[in-house]
Design an enzyme around this catalytic site. Structure first.
Site, PDB file in Angstrom:
ATOM      1  N   CYS A 147     122.572 119.789  85.807  1.00  0.00           N
ATOM      2  CA  CYS A 147     122.252 120.802  84.798  1.00  0.00           C
ATOM      3  C   CYS A 147     121.362 120.279  83.675  1.00  0.00           C
ATOM      4  CB  CYS A 147     123.513 121.435  84.208  1.00  0.00           C
ATOM      5  SG  CYS A 147     124.486 122.323  85.411  1.00  0.00           S
ATOM      6  N   GLN A 167     131.171 116.477  76.785  1.00  0.00           N
ATOM      7  CA  GLN A 167     131.423 115.208  77.467  1.00  0.00           C
ATOM      8  C   GLN A 167     132.045 114.164  76.541  1.00  0.00           C
ATOM      9  OE1 GLN A 167     131.077 114.878  80.692  1.00  0.00           O
ATOM     10  NE2 GLN A 167     129.945 116.756  81.112  1.00  0.00           N
ATOM     11  N   LYS A 208     137.295 120.420  80.995  1.00  0.00           N
ATOM     12  CA  LYS A 208     136.820 119.052  81.157  1.00  0.00           C
ATOM     13  C   LYS A 208     137.779 118.050  80.531  1.00  0.00           C
ATOM     14  CE  LYS A 208     131.881 120.237  81.124  1.00  0.00           C
ATOM     15  NZ  LYS A 208     131.492 120.223  82.528  1.00  0.00           N
ATOM     16  N   ASP A 242     127.085 119.342  70.998  1.00  0.00           N
ATOM     17  CA  ASP A 242     127.713 119.710  72.273  1.00  0.00           C
ATOM     18  C   ASP A 242     128.663 118.574  72.635  1.00  0.00           C
ATOM     19  OD1 ASP A 242     128.452 120.189  74.867  1.00  0.00           O
ATOM     20  OD2 ASP A 242     126.421 120.179  75.686  1.00  0.00           O
ATOM     21  N   HIS A 291     122.140 119.384  78.384  1.00  0.00           N
ATOM     22  CA  HIS A 291     122.639 120.328  79.390  1.00  0.00           C
ATOM     23  C   HIS A 291     121.912 121.666  79.200  1.00  0.00           C
ATOM     24  CE1 HIS A 291     125.527 123.145  81.217  1.00  0.00           C
ATOM     25  NE2 HIS A 291     125.939 122.114  81.935  1.00  0.00           N
TER      26      HIS A 291
END
Lengths: 398, 140
Positions: free
Chosen positions: A353, A192, A215, A189, A112
């Site tokens: 992104c 997700q 999210k 990260d 991302h």
């Protein structure tokens, strides 16, 4: 599952853009309102009852986050405005001071923007070198490929736990083991992954981890920065002001608070953080393993149907999560999204992104379906029905 | 114009756009035009001689509205003087923005005369015009 808990689902929409943000259950919405209606005071000011209540609620969420990712210490949990903010604080506040010219940082082309641009900025400012781990045929990161780009100058490996276009789960535990064997740090990260699977930062042994509340059923404007305590101690604040200082008299005499307050300058998103606690409880009640299993089952259900449609090109046939990226042959992804919108289907078109991914996949833009716990088989049936007839798409997309 | 006919014209210009090709010729002026709010991204190449637009080509990825609008714009602008082109562009913009315009000079481009009903698609129809204006406004 649990569809009755989500007011947005009463609006006759099929929401399949969960990689971008998720819908909120009543308990999260009500908790936000509760703060504004019942104890709307600032945090860290416990001089009166409702202010004390705010502190209790706010810190309670911190503890819920700690448990959710199994961090060792509560002060390893820093609240930010989102994963982007978390990653920026990690990269500029820690690595901006630590890295030197020629040091190498390994990322991938499917990251991302928020795990690419801050590193690019450091490359320009400090002269660090960005290297990319090659992806395999399924666009996965493998340990073998990682070994190919590691050198004695590798100082950081910074990767998404799950990517937002392909949906592959990276072997973070093995990556940490490999990185630590050469004294490199690992930044994860988890934007997700945290919404969809169990995360145990002690088991993974990652050095830093970032994710966003919105999210995972929580409010917008709240994120988490996790770091190992000894590393967070050396993370220089990127924001200075109220709530993070002990005292200050002159430029030579600035005394900062201990963790985590030191890294949370200014009035935080109090309502958001408190309501995020409800989201975490809600997810834990369902069980992260159940959520992932539901998404994987639904993904397979969708893929098995989509694969039979000749004009549908599936970009990520293999994936470990609930993400399906596809294109309709000869039709621009955004036109497909506009067409589906006419039937109240919310899917995302674009590069999601991950703009440098196009260099690797050769596909610039895709439609992305990202599944969450409230999606159903009948929604997938209806989606497939709409995508089956290419003439219909061409006729109705304008 | 009949809805179906409009759709057919747009679709024809989307599936078979005019002059969609890569240009490697330095007599063309190049400009990029893209939408911040979506993913359309086009390069437009313009060849001007003696104040007359001799040729326009374009390349890139964009939605059906943007691509067809570019194709139709190219058909209409080739052969026009810069002054005529600017007049045409102003007319097109006025149509999209629901202001007064002269439909006679717009030809096929009047297929977008109701695009204002879809607010989020207006910028798609205008995309090539944003690019071409950048060139014309700076042309000495």
């Amino acid at each position: 599952m649990n569809r009755e808990d989500f007011p947005m689902l009463k609006n006759d929409i099929v929401y399949l853009d969960n990689g971008a943000t998720t819908l909120k259950p009543y308990c999260v919405i009500e908790k936000t309102t509760e703060y504004y209606e019942k104890y709307s005071a600032n945090a860290h000011r416990g001089d009166y009852d409702i202010s004390y209540k705010v502190d209790m609620e706010y810190e309670n969420t911190r503890d819920l986050v700690r448990k959710f990712i199994n961090a060792k210490h509560k002060e390893e949990i820093i609240f930010t405005s989102g994963a982007t903010d978390s990653l920026n604080k990690i990269i500029f506040g820690f690595f901006g001071k630590y890295l030197e010219e020629g040091d190498e940082v390994i990322i991938s082309i499917s990251e991302h923007a928020s795990n690419v641009l801050p590193w690019f900025k450091l490359a320009n400012e400090l002269g660090i070198v960005i290297k990319y781990v090659p992806l395999d045929d399924n666009l996965y990161v493998t340990i073998d490929n990682l070994k190919k780009v590691i050198t004695n100058k590798t100082k950081v490996i910074s990767l998404a736990h799950i990517t937002n276009v392909i949906g592959d789960v990276r072997p973070i535990k093995e990556i940490c083991k490999l990185a630590h064997s050469i004294d490199a740090f690992v930044v994860v990260d988890a934007s997700q992954s945290a919404p969809h699977m169990k995360i145990d930062v002690q088991d993974l042994d990652c050095d830093f981890l970032a994710f966003s509340a919105h999210k995972m059923l929580g409010p917008t404007g709240v994120g988490v920065l996790y770091g190992k305590k000894e590393l967070l101690e050396n993370l220089e604040p990127t924001t200075y002001g109220g709530g993070m200082n002990e005292s200050f008299d002159s430029p030579d005499e600035i005394y900062l608070k201990e963790l985590p307050a030191r890294l949370e300058a200014g009035t935080p998103n109090i309502a958001g953080v408190i309501a995020f606690g409800e989201a975490l409880k809600y997810l834990e009640n369902i069980g992260m393993d159940n959520i992932l299993a539901h998404e994987q089952k639904l993904r397979k259900y969708l893929i098995d149907k989509l694969i039979k449609i000749p004009h549908i090109d599936i970009i990520n046939l293999e994936s470990d999560s609930g993400i399906v990226a596809f294109n309709v042959d000869g039709i621009f992804s955004q036109d497909v999204a506009y067409y589906l919108n006419k039937y109240n289907f919310c899917v995302r078109a674009g590069s999601h992104c991950a703009k440098i991914l196009k260099k690797g996949v050769g596909v610039t833009n895709t439609c992305r379906v990202s599944i969450y716990l409230y999606n159903t088989e009948s929604e997938m049936d209806n989606l497939v029905e709409l995508l089956k007839d290419k003439e219909k798409i061409l006729k109705e997309m304008l | 114009m009949d809805e179906n006919l409009k759709r057919e014209i747009m679709l024809e210009n989307y599936m078979h756009p005019l002059n969609k090709e890569v240009v490697n010729d330095n007599t063309y002026i190049k400009v990029n035009t893209n939408n911040e709010s979506c993913i359309d991204n086009l390069d437009i190449y313009l060849k001007i001689e003696n104040n007359v637009i001799k040729d326009i080509k374009f390349m890139g990825e964009a939605c059906a509205i943007s691509t067809s609008s570019t194709s139709i714009m190219i058909k209409n602008l080739i052969g026009k003087t810069i002054k005529e082109a600017k007049e045409y562009i102003t007319n097109f913009e006025n149509m999209v923005e629901e202001k007064n315009y002269d439909s006679n000079i717009l030809n096929e481009a009047i297929v977008y005369n109701e695009i204002y009903k879809q607010n989020n698609r207006k910028h798609c129809a205008l995309l090539p015009y944003v690019g071409i204006k950048k060139i014309l406004d700076n042309y000495q």
